[in-house]
Scaffold this active site. Structure first.
Site, short mmCIF file in Angstrom:
data_model
loop_
_atom_site.label_atom_id
_atom_site.label_comp_id
_atom_site.label_asym_id
_atom_site.label_seq_id
_atom_site.Cartn_x
_atom_site.Cartn_y
_atom_site.Cartn_z
CG HIS A 16 -0.54 0.46 2.47
ND1 HIS A 16 -1.17 0.58 3.60
CD2 HIS A 16 0.75 0.46 2.84
CE1 HIS A 16 -0.39 0.84 4.70
NE2 HIS A 16 0.91 0.88 4.33
CB CYS A 35 3.38 5.57 5.41
SG CYS A 35 3.85 4.56 6.77
CG HIS A 41 5.31 0.79 2.46
ND1 HIS A 41 4.62 1.86 2.39
CD2 HIS A 41 4.75 0.27 3.85
CE1 HIS A 41 3.82 2.18 3.41
NE2 HIS A 41 3.85 1.21 4.02
CG HIS A 43 2.38 -3.37 6.26
ND1 HIS A 43 3.16 -3.04 7.13
CD2 HIS A 43 2.24 -2.35 5.60
CE1 HIS A 43 3.53 -1.29 7.19
NE2 HIS A 43 2.85 -1.10 6.16
CG ASP A 81 -2.91 -13.18 0.47
OD1 ASP A 81 -1.92 -12.38 0.88
OD2 ASP A 81 -2.62 -14.42 0.29
CG HIS A 82 0.43 -12.87 -2.29
ND1 HIS A 82 -0.06 -13.40 -1.10
CD2 HIS A 82 1.77 -12.85 -2.62
CE1 HIS A 82 1.11 -14.05 -0.63
NE2 HIS A 82 2.02 -13.89 -1.54
CD GLU A 126 -0.30 -0.69 8.67
OE1 GLU A 126 -0.70 -0.62 7.66
OE2 GLU A 126 0.25 0.27 9.49
NI NI Z 1 2.48 1.01 5.46
#
Ligand code: NI
Length: 136
Positions: A16, A35, A41, A43, A81-82, A126
């Site tokens: 995200h 961010c 990036h 998580h 997911d992914h 997160e």
């Molecule tokens: Ni983040």
């Protein structure tokens, strides 16, 4: 009769970028820092789905965990997911994908599928040190 909570733990990975499209690039960098990295990036999200209700007298279940895990897979994991949350999902095309907003979206996706007598709470990690709870 007292209520019982059952918790299903799941996991997904997603990328995200925190960004408010109504702000300048400079303000986005100032508020969101790393961010706001334009190239995103990732998580490793840990998700706890808590379903609360009175046990069914015949099954002894609040909800069958197989039904709950299938529901989470279909409504949440298959969707996020992914994925790149900003680019790959309609939910976050115009909604900043903070942990808070992700938890709210997950709640809404699941709540509408649960029997109305069941309460739902979402906990979303997160990082190992940061999690959000919704509703609170
Ligand atoms: Ni983040």
């Amino acid at each position: 009769m007292n209520k019982t909570a059952i918790v299903r733990c799941e996991h997904f990975n997603a990328a995200h970028r925190l960004h408010n499209e109504n702000w300048s690039d400079e303000k986005n960098r100032e508020i969101f820092g790393k961010c706001n990295n334009p190239n995103f990036h990732g998580h490793n999200y840990d998700l706890e789905v808590k379903v609360i209700g009175v046990c069914d007298p015949e099954t002894g279940y609040v909800i069958d965990t197989k039904i709950l895990s299938d529901l989470i897979k279909r409504k949440v994991l298959d969707r996020f997911d992914h994925k790149n949350l900003n680019l790959d999902t309609e939910e976050f095309a115009h909604l900043n994908p903070t942990a808070e907003n992700i938890a709210i979206v997950i709640y809404d996706l699941l709540k509408s599928e649960l029997a109305s007598h069941l309460d739902l709470k979402i906990k979303l990690y997160e990082t190992a040190r940061n999690y959000v709870e919704y509703p609170y």
